[in-house]
Scaffold this motif. Structure first.
Motif, PDB file in Angstrom:
ATOM      1  N   ALA A   8      10.843 -99.920 -31.931  1.00  0.00           N
ATOM      2  CA  ALA A   8       9.508 -99.437 -31.541  1.00  0.00           C
ATOM      3  C   ALA A   8       9.310 -98.005 -32.022  1.00  0.00           C
ATOM      4  CB  ALA A   8       9.351 -99.522 -30.033  1.00  0.00           C
ATOM      5  N   ARG A   9       8.033 -97.614 -32.113  1.00  0.00           N
ATOM      6  CA  ARG A   9       7.695 -96.267 -32.559  1.00  0.00           C
ATOM      7  C   ARG A   9       6.672 -95.661 -31.615  1.00  0.00           C
ATOM      8  NH1 ARG A   9       8.044-100.001 -35.986  1.00  0.00           N
ATOM      9  NH2 ARG A   9       5.837-100.480 -35.776  1.00  0.00           N
ATOM     10  N   MET A  10       6.922 -94.417 -31.273  1.00  0.00           N
ATOM     11  CA  MET A  10       5.959 -93.752 -30.400  1.00  0.00           C
ATOM     12  C   MET A  10       5.699 -92.328 -30.869  1.00  0.00           C
ATOM     13  SD  MET A  10       5.762 -93.131 -26.343  1.00  0.00           S
ATOM     14  CE  MET A  10       4.163 -92.577 -25.745  1.00  0.00           C
ATOM     15  N   GLU A  11       4.397 -91.952 -30.810  1.00  0.00           N
ATOM     16  CA  GLU A  11       4.035 -90.551 -30.972  1.00  0.00           C
ATOM     17  C   GLU A  11       3.571 -90.060 -29.604  1.00  0.00           C
ATOM     18  OE1 GLU A  11       1.060 -89.940 -34.003  1.00  0.00           O
ATOM     19  OE2 GLU A  11       2.072 -91.383 -35.302  1.00  0.00           O
ATOM     20  N   TYR A  12       4.100 -88.923 -29.211  1.00  0.00           N
ATOM     21  CA  TYR A  12       3.787 -88.397 -27.885  1.00  0.00           C
ATOM     22  C   TYR A  12       3.443 -86.912 -28.001  1.00  0.00           C
ATOM     23  CZ  TYR A  12       4.848 -86.443 -23.248  1.00  0.00           C
ATOM     24  OH  TYR A  12       4.795 -85.755 -22.050  1.00  0.00           O
ATOM     25  N   TYR A  13       2.274 -86.563 -27.508  1.00  0.00           N
ATOM     26  CA  TYR A  13       1.845 -85.165 -27.581  1.00  0.00           C
ATOM     27  C   TYR A  13       1.541 -84.644 -26.193  1.00  0.00           C
ATOM     28  CZ  TYR A  13       1.146 -86.847 -32.300  1.00  0.00           C
ATOM     29  OH  TYR A  13       1.334 -87.428 -33.514  1.00  0.00           O
ATOM     30  N   LYS A  14       2.002 -83.429 -25.947  1.00  0.00           N
ATOM     31  CA  LYS A  14       1.673 -82.783 -24.669  1.00  0.00           C
ATOM     32  C   LYS A  14       0.970 -81.482 -25.008  1.00  0.00           C
ATOM     33  CE  LYS A  14       3.685 -81.148 -20.344  1.00  0.00           C
ATOM     34  NZ  LYS A  14       4.854 -81.207 -19.436  1.00  0.00           N
ATOM     35  N   ILE A  15      -0.272 -81.379 -24.568  1.00  0.00           N
ATOM     36  CA  ILE A  15      -1.092 -80.214 -24.909  1.00  0.00           C
ATOM     37  C   ILE A  15      -1.445 -79.481 -23.614  1.00  0.00           C
ATOM     38  CG2 ILE A  15      -3.155 -79.410 -26.125  1.00  0.00           C
ATOM     39  CD1 ILE A  15      -1.428 -81.210 -27.892  1.00  0.00           C
ATOM     40  N   GLN A  16      -1.116 -78.214 -23.550  1.00  0.00           N
ATOM     41  CA  GLN A  16      -1.401 -77.447 -22.343  1.00  0.00           C
ATOM     42  C   GLN A  16      -2.351 -76.315 -22.662  1.00  0.00           C
ATOM     43  OE1 GLN A  16       2.831 -77.072 -22.074  1.00  0.00           O
ATOM     44  NE2 GLN A  16       2.797 -77.696 -19.939  1.00  0.00           N
ATOM     45  N   ASN A  17      -3.416 -76.298 -21.918  1.00  0.00           N
ATOM     46  CA  ASN A  17      -4.425 -75.268 -22.121  1.00  0.00           C
ATOM     47  C   ASN A  17      -4.940 -74.923 -20.728  1.00  0.00           C
ATOM     48  OD1 ASN A  17      -6.137 -73.614 -23.422  1.00  0.00           O
ATOM     49  ND2 ASN A  17      -7.292 -75.223 -24.473  1.00  0.00           N
ATOM     50  N   GLU A  18      -4.104 -74.216 -19.986  1.00  0.00           N
ATOM     51  CA  GLU A  18      -4.379 -73.989 -18.570  1.00  0.00           C
ATOM     52  C   GLU A  18      -4.683 -72.515 -18.315  1.00  0.00           C
ATOM     53  OE1 GLU A  18      -1.905 -76.787 -16.001  1.00  0.00           O
ATOM     54  OE2 GLU A  18      -0.649 -76.642 -17.767  1.00  0.00           O
ATOM     55  N   SER A  19      -5.060 -72.207 -17.099  1.00  0.00           N
ATOM     56  CA  SER A  19      -5.491 -70.843 -16.796  1.00  0.00           C
ATOM     57  C   SER A  19      -4.286 -69.949 -16.525  1.00  0.00           C
ATOM     58  CB  SER A  19      -6.408 -70.842 -15.584  1.00  0.00           C
ATOM     59  OG  SER A  19      -5.636 -70.904 -14.395  1.00  0.00           O
ATOM     60  N   ASP A  20      -4.539 -68.663 -16.449  1.00  0.00           N
ATOM     61  CA  ASP A  20      -3.465 -67.710 -16.135  1.00  0.00           C
ATOM     62  C   ASP A  20      -2.956 -67.898 -14.714  1.00  0.00           C
ATOM     63  OD1 ASP A  20      -3.571 -66.666 -18.622  1.00  0.00           O
ATOM     64  OD2 ASP A  20      -4.643 -64.832 -18.083  1.00  0.00           O
ATOM     65  N   MET A  21      -3.726 -68.582 -13.893  1.00  0.00           N
ATOM     66  CA  MET A  21      -3.337 -68.820 -12.499  1.00  0.00           C
ATOM     67  C   MET A  21      -2.672 -70.187 -12.321  1.00  0.00           C
ATOM     68  SD  MET A  21      -4.108 -66.147 -10.792  1.00  0.00           S
ATOM     69  CE  MET A  21      -4.164 -66.701  -9.081  1.00  0.00           C
ATOM     70  N   ALA A  22      -2.381 -70.828 -13.437  1.00  0.00           N
ATOM     71  CA  ALA A  22      -1.823 -72.181 -13.354  1.00  0.00           C
ATOM     72  C   ALA A  22      -0.295 -72.141 -13.369  1.00  0.00           C
ATOM     73  CB  ALA A  22      -2.321 -73.021 -14.525  1.00  0.00           C
ATOM     74  N   TYR A  23       0.287 -72.949 -12.487  1.00  0.00           N
ATOM     75  CA  TYR A  23       1.721 -73.220 -12.530  1.00  0.00           C
ATOM     76  C   TYR A  23       1.883 -74.652 -13.015  1.00  0.00           C
ATOM     77  CZ  TYR A  23       2.229 -69.198  -9.374  1.00  0.00           C
ATOM     78  OH  TYR A  23       2.185 -67.953  -8.818  1.00  0.00           O
ATOM     79  N   HIS A  24       2.785 -74.838 -13.944  1.00  0.00           N
ATOM     80  CA  HIS A  24       3.005 -76.188 -14.465  1.00  0.00           C
ATOM     81  C   HIS A  24       4.501 -76.409 -14.625  1.00  0.00           C
ATOM     82  CE1 HIS A  24       1.884 -79.683 -17.240  1.00  0.00           C
ATOM     83  NE2 HIS A  24       3.199 -79.587 -17.358  1.00  0.00           N
ATOM     84  N   ILE A  25       5.014 -77.421 -13.949  1.00  0.00           N
ATOM     85  CA  ILE A  25       6.398 -77.816 -14.152  1.00  0.00           C
ATOM     86  C   ILE A  25       6.354 -79.270 -14.605  1.00  0.00           C
ATOM     87  CG2 ILE A  25       8.699 -78.033 -13.126  1.00  0.00           C
ATOM     88  CD1 ILE A  25       7.862 -75.279 -12.457  1.00  0.00           C
ATOM     89  N   GLY A  26       6.941 -79.572 -15.733  1.00  0.00           N
ATOM     90  CA  GLY A  26       6.835 -80.938 -16.243  1.00  0.00           C
ATOM     91  C   GLY A  26       8.157 -81.427 -16.804  1.00  0.00           C
TER      92      GLY A  26
END
Lengths: 251, 439
Positions: free
Chosen positions: B230-248
């Motif tokens: 199988a083949r997969m393309e996976y993109y993660k795009i982050q465009n969040e605010s300065d007040m954003a916390y993101h743990i992924g």
């Protein structure tokens, strides 16, 4: 066109140019020769505005304007072009793309409308013939993986596109075989005109067989120690630089 | 339970869990819920990591756990609100989530159901429990990662994609996670599961955006299984605010001859930690990981990657690039394991950074642990300023300094951006990067 008066420049605490005087008029070709480490490339770099050097004295006027006050991009827009001794490799930026940006920035400075894609391509096709450069080379990242000869041809191609009033060729012959040298020289010669001037910086006389200068200046220890007609170059080729060094030391 | 200052958020979360459990009646006996409960207990034991934890040395979550968030807060988002995000117009499957909740009225699914089975996690719990029992929480380890444990404990919404064997899904799928932080501090914990069956092919992007100036916290976990061939393309795009916390955390599991391409692009975001873990549990696999981060102000962006070569003859290739401005900080931690069985492994890793300000900091840490003897591995990191010589060259041709800088930085970023094969997404990113460069 260009008036250099008592120009002094240093890098760090090291004084390299110790009072250069030179007058270049439209239509003229001046050769700057001299042994390694005499300051030839420094002079070329200072004229183009490289920041590594501190100008510690003297002045440079280009068409009456104070060149040393100008940012490198404004010097280019005023009509000065430096062909680099070591053209820089810039991954991800194609010659075509960057040159279009450069031309239109220069046109903006001069109050002209930008060239559209069609005009630009037409001009490019015309100038490519001049230096026998291939389209595929120009679409690639600037100078990346180019041979020595390709890099130098690319410099002359850019010069042909930008049509400077004053071209400064810094050791353009270094690293070139005789065929590449001839192509580069032909490119330069076709751009010669009564309105334009050229400064050829070189260590060897052989480039001057193809680009025949009106004047030859010998730079030694940061000063022009001898100037003469084109025959001076032959004399240097024959006798080397030692006799000039000896002459200077005895003074 | 230890008495750390981070108990506030932790104890609130533990209480929330128990309250919701009481309202569950019979559902609390389900297999899924047993996993949740186990994960919660694990989270309780682990607690939030401190900088003493090796994996969290440069990323201090102290300010995050001091905040008070409303989880899964309601949002009255409208199409006009979305318009201000200027998202790319994608001809494909688009699923919107706001503060963790699915927004069917904003979403569209264009791929036929026999090509692509796509549903929300809550639907999948009802409709395809067998699929979930087989794959859910089988890959993303919650024993050692408190945030993955937390996400697993609260896993209630997200996207489940299943591409049946021998199917090529032409239309791309984009999952848009929006934090609507206009009224209050909000938090969400999306949980995704993508299964690409034998010899199938799919492209999926996850996009994270913020509306408003209040704080937001996104704790996302995505599990991906790429089966044989199988083949997969996976993109993660982050465009969040300065007040954003993101743990992924994105956890990828690859089987024989599978190919996985990924790009993680962080344009903006106050506090970001991305874990990309790939287990190459098959022979002749390929894994390609690209990353670009572009912090300014006081933004903090941390990318941790882990490639685990378990079987012979596979190839992994990694290129992460960063441009750091102002007082921003960046972290790149790239770990490559080559196990004893994984002979003839090729593993390459490179991390290149341009630091534009004296106040910006980049921490890079490549780690290679190789237990096989016939392998080709290389890694390299560079951190420096913009090439002055190149800058002068461009200026000497008439290009003003600021334009020349933009041109060089764009070229630097383009190396990664061009790897994104969903055209409207890539073009939109190029425009955003140009705009950020021109600031």
């Amino acid at each position: 066109m260009l008036t250099i008066s008592n120009l002094q420049a240093s890098i760090g605490s090291k004084e390299i140019l110790k009072g250069i005087n030179l007058e270049v008029k439209p239509g003229e070709v001046h050769a700057i020769m001299g042994p390694n480490g005499s300051g030839k490339s420094t002079l070329a770099s200072v004229l183009a505005g490289r920041e590594d050097y501190d100008v510690t004295g003297g002045s440079v006027l280009f068409e009456g304007k104070d060149l040393l006050e100008m940012a490198p991009e404004n010097r280019a827009a005023e009509g000065i072009f430096l062909a680099f001794q070591y053209p820089v490799e810039i991954p991800g930026v194609s010659t075509t793309n960057f040159l279009k940006t450069a031309m239109n920035e220069i046109r903006k400075y001069r109050g002209l409308d930008p060239l559209d894609a069609v005009q630009f391509l037409k001009l490019m096709k015309e100038k490519m013939k001049l230096v026998n450069i291939d389209q595929s080379l120009l679409s690639r990242s600037l100078n990346e993986g180019f041979s020595g000869g390709e890099k130098k041809r690319n410099e002359i191609f850019q010069m042909a596109m930008l049509e400077p009033k004053l071209a400064i060729l810094d050791e353009t012959d270094s690293g070139l075989d005789i065929d590449a040298l001839r192509i580069v020289a032909e490119g330069v010669n076709q751009l010669r005109s009564p309105e334009r001037a050229t400064i050829v910086v070189t260590h060897y006389q052989r480039l001057l067989d193809y680009i025949v200068p009106d004047y030859v200046h010998v730079l030694y220890k940061g000063r022009i120690v001898k100037s003469g007609p084109k025959e001076l170059a032959f004399e240097l080729e024959e006798k080397g630089y030692d006799w000039i060094k000896a002459e200077v030391e005895t003074v | 339970m230890t008495n750390q200052p981070n108990n506030d958020l932790k104890s609130r979360l533990l209480a929330d869990f128990r309250n919701s459990e009481e309202r569950m009646n019979g559902a609390s006996k389900s297999a899924l819920h047993q996993i949740r409960r186990e994960a919660l207990n694990r989270f309780d034991r682990l607690g939030f990591p401190t900088v003493k934890h090796e994996e969290w040395k440069y990323t201090n979550v102290n300010s995050l756990i001091k905040e008070v968030f409303e989880f899964n807060a309601p949002s009255a988002i409208t199409l006009e609100d979305l318009a201000q995000l200027e998202s790319s117009q994608l001809n494909g499957n688009v699923l919107y989530f706001v503060n963790g909740q699915y927004q069917p009225q904003l979403s569209k699914i264009v791929s036929p159901a026999d090509q692509l089975s796509i549903s929300t996690l809550s639907e999948a719990v009802k409709n395809t429990p067998d699929l979930l029992n087989r794959y859910f929480a089988k890959y993303a380890d919650f024993q050692d990662n408190a945030f993955t444990a937390l996400n697993t404990a609260f896993a209630s919404e997200g996207v489940v994609i299943h591409v049946p064997a021998h199917t090529t899904v032409e239309a791309p799928t984009i999952l848009r996670f929006i934090s609507d932080a206009r009224q209050m501090n909000v938090a969400s914990q999306p949980r995704n599961l993508f299964i690409v069956d034998q010899n199938a092919e799919v492209k999926v992007a996850e996009s994270f955006r913020t509306l408003g100036d209040q704080a937001s916290f996104t704790n996302v976990v995505t599990e991906i299984v790429v089966a044989e061939d199988a083949r997969m393309e996976y993109y993660k795009i982050q465009n969040e605010s300065d007040m954003a916390y993101h743990i992924g955390t994105t956890q990828v599991y690859q089987q024989d001859r599978s190919h996985f391409y990924s790009a993680t692009v962080t344009l903006d975001g106050g506090f970001i930690r991305n874990n990309l873990n790939i287990a190459l549990d098959g022979s002749n696999c390929e894994a390609h990981m690209y990353g670009l981060y572009f912090p300014n102000g006081r933004q903090h962006i941390d990318n941790h990657t882990l490639v685990d070569h378990r079987k012979p003859n596979s190839h992994s290739n990694e290129l992460y690039k960063g441009i750091l401005e102002d007082r921003s900080t960046g972290v790149f931690n790239g770990k490559i394991f080559v196990r004893q069985d994984a002979q003839k492994t090729n593993a390459y890793q490179s991390c290149k950074n341009v630091v534009l300000s004296n106040d910006a900091t980049m921490n890079t840490k490549p780690q290679l642990e190789i237990f096989a003897d016939d392998v080709k591995c290389s890694h390299g990191t560079t951190t420096g300023k913009l090439n002055e010589e190149a800058l002068f060259y461009l200026q000497s041709r008439g290009i003003p300094k600021t334009e020349a800088q933009s041109l060089l930085m764009f070229a630097f970023a383009e190396d990664v951006i061009k790897k994104i094969k969903i055209d409207p997404l890539r073009e939109q990113l190029e425009r955003r990067i140009q705009a950020k460069l021109a600031r």
